[in-house]
Write a protein that holds these residues in place. Structure first.
Motif, short mmCIF file in Angstrom:
data_model
loop_
_atom_site.label_atom_id
_atom_site.label_comp_id
_atom_site.label_asym_id
_atom_site.label_seq_id
_atom_site.Cartn_x
_atom_site.Cartn_y
_atom_site.Cartn_z
N CYS A 15 6.67 -18.28 33.71
CA CYS A 15 5.77 -17.78 34.03
C CYS A 15 6.81 -16.23 34.05
O CYS A 15 7.43 -16.89 35.30
CB CYS A 15 5.26 -18.67 35.35
SG CYS A 15 4.15 -17.60 35.14
N TYR A 16 6.18 -15.86 34.27
CA TYR A 16 7.42 -14.06 34.93
C TYR A 16 5.86 -13.61 35.79
O TYR A 16 5.30 -13.16 35.64
CB TYR A 16 7.16 -13.08 34.15
CG TYR A 16 7.93 -11.70 34.33
CD1 TYR A 16 9.16 -11.53 35.60
CD2 TYR A 16 6.99 -10.82 33.98
CE1 TYR A 16 9.37 -10.91 35.89
CE2 TYR A 16 7.69 -9.22 34.37
CZ TYR A 16 8.69 -9.29 35.75
OH TYR A 16 9.15 -8.07 36.30
N LYS A 17 6.41 -13.00 37.04
CA LYS A 17 5.62 -13.06 38.31
C LYS A 17 5.72 -11.46 38.05
O LYS A 17 6.78 -11.26 38.01
CB LYS A 17 5.96 -13.17 39.65
CG LYS A 17 6.35 -14.65 40.05
CD LYS A 17 6.54 -15.00 41.25
CE LYS A 17 6.68 -16.47 41.39
NZ LYS A 17 6.70 -16.49 42.98
N LYS A 18 4.37 -10.65 38.51
CA LYS A 18 4.64 -8.82 38.51
C LYS A 18 5.27 -8.65 39.38
O LYS A 18 5.36 -9.38 39.92
CB LYS A 18 3.42 -8.42 38.03
CG LYS A 18 2.01 -9.04 36.73
CD LYS A 18 0.73 -9.11 37.26
CE LYS A 18 -0.01 -8.56 35.69
NZ LYS A 18 -1.62 -8.04 36.18
N GLN A 22 12.87 -8.62 35.67
CA GLN A 22 12.57 -9.42 34.78
C GLN A 22 14.12 -9.33 34.09
O GLN A 22 13.86 -10.50 33.40
CB GLN A 22 12.10 -7.47 33.87
CG GLN A 22 11.69 -7.84 32.34
CD GLN A 22 10.52 -8.74 32.08
OE1 GLN A 22 9.41 -8.40 32.61
NE2 GLN A 22 10.50 -9.33 31.19
N GLU A 50 2.78 -13.50 32.07
CA GLU A 50 3.41 -12.63 33.33
C GLU A 50 1.85 -13.35 34.03
O GLU A 50 0.50 -12.89 33.91
CB GLU A 50 3.00 -11.25 32.39
CG GLU A 50 3.29 -10.40 34.11
CD GLU A 50 3.62 -8.63 33.92
OE1 GLU A 50 3.10 -7.98 34.44
OE2 GLU A 50 4.32 -8.92 32.74
#
Length: 419
Positions: A15-18, A22, A50
């Motif tokens: 899960c990539y946080k805005k 990156q 995201e």
């Protein structure tokens, strides 16, 4: 004939946080895949999402969880691995929603450590970390797990199995902590003895799989396991290394670092990592062939600072130069060396740089010892580096130029012979 154990099929979830980093996220997912292979499982798919923030109940969104479950069923996955440490509630909810085994990054690393710990101390440290991880995540199913007795006074719900398990884990944690305290006491005695004997100590530190064990083997023939896998070394190995000038030092190989190293492991392996904090010089090994070596260095800096070793003199060594086209730019101050552990001339150069570093911290003294005091002469030869020596014209004195860190601590008698 017994069939070989089936390789588990794994799906990776991140899960990539805005507005986050990156590249760090991508590196973390690459590491998760490598960790999975190191744990002897096969990566069959990888999904990312995201989000503005991590979902407190499911880590990712509800729709993504349904997608994960559908994919796991289609690919007949054995487990789903999440690229973060999940909370007890997240694990419980995900296990109910996904029809296969669910684990997180911390569980995966703990499993690898359990496979690779060989010494008694290493095994105890891993078990301690596993128990500390499991304790808040124990779940039960109410009265269905009650342990009922027989006879008067034992009827009723009694003590649930959940409560019994928690009590057992707490008791085992206490036992392990007691045993590790004893091991730490012995390690402290060894360190104090080395300091008393004025033995110079160097620690090899760096990101996992940077080549620390390979370098220690080339320096000493230590026979430490070398593998192109993460966490090939868990148990610290200390060996004597003879420098070109003849002086011997202690070189210690330490466990490799990684992004988001579980805090249970940092705590459990603290006594092992303290070998780095007690060193006179830290030799930081960097994999020059890795595109994200700068992030690796930042992670190592962070862990060393947490251990209180951030101010110890450091030599940065870029390893694996035999597989790169050009030397990477070193984003550090201080001494930097570019080598390949497989080139003997580079290992010799590394020893010479370490020796030069030691000499730069030594003070130089001139001693005039009576030739009849062979005991003091032998003491000097054993504990100090003699730069130059000759015998006086009348043959009554040794005139010695020596280098050492604490010459005054060797023998009070030597003080009167310093000129």
């Amino acid at each position: 004939m017994v069939d070989e154990q089936k390789t588990e099929q794994a799906i990776l979830i991140g899960c990539y946080k805005k507005h986050g980093d990156q590249r760090r996220f991508e590196l973390s997912m690459e590491e998760l895949a490598e960790l999975t292979r190191t744990a002897q499982a096969e990566v069959i798919a990888s999904l990312t999402q995201e989000r503005n923030q991590i979902d407190a109940r499911l880590y990712v969104g509800k729709g993504k969880v349904e997608e994960i479950n559908q994919l796991a069923l289609e690919l007949k996955a054995d487990l789903v691995i999440f690229n973060d440490e999940l909370t007890p509630m997240q694990i419980r909810n995900l296990e109910q929603a996904i029809e296969c085994k669910v684990i997180d990054r911390t569980q995966l690393i703990l499993d690898i450590f359990a496979q690779r710990a060989h010494s008694r101390e290493g095994k105890l440290q891993v078990e301690l970390a596993q128990l500390q991880y499991r304790l808040p995540r124990l779940t039960g199913k109410g009265a269905g797990l009650s342990r009922l007795g027989a006879g008067i006074g034992t009827r009723g719900p009694g003590e649930t199995k959940l409560e019994t398990d928690r009590r057992h884990i707490r008791r085992r944690i206490s036992e392990i902590e007691h045993q590790l305290a004893e091991v730490k006491r012995h390690r402290l005695l060894y360190r104090e003895r080395r300091k008393k004997n004025e033995v110079f100590q160097a620690a090899l530190v760096g990101y996992t799989n940077a080549g620390k064990s390979t370098i220690l083997n080339r320096l000493t023939g230590a026979g430490v396991l070398e593998e192109d896998k993460l966490f090939a070394t868990l148990d610290p190995t200390s060996r004597r290394v003879r420098l070109p000038g003849g002086e011997e030092i202690i070189m210690t190989d330490t466990v490799g670092f990684i992004q988001d190293l579980p805090h249970q492991l940092v705590a459990a392996f603290r006594s092992t990592l303290e070998e780095a904090a007690e060193a006179d010089v830290i030799v930081q090994i960097v994999d020059a062939s890795h595109p994200d070596h700068q992030i690796h260095m930042e992670v190592v800096d962070s862990v060393l600072t947490e251990l209180g070793a951030g101010m110890i003199p450091r030599l940065t060594v870029f390893n694996k130069m035999d597989v790169v086209a050009e030397a990477p730019i070193a984003p550090v101050t201080g001494e930097v060396l570019y080598i390949s552990a497989h080139r003997p001339e580079d290992i010799k150069r590394l020893l010479m740089v370490i020796e030069a570093h030691i000499k730069s911290r030594y003070a130089r003294y001139t001693l005039r010892l009576p030739t009849i005091r062979g005991d003091l002469y032998a003491l000097v030869r054993r504990n100090l580096h003699i730069v130059h020596e000759n015998i006086s014209e009348d043959g009554m004195y040794y005139e010695l130029q020596v280098e050492g860190r604490n010459v005054t601590q060797l023998s009070p008698e030597l003080l009167q012979f310093i000129i």
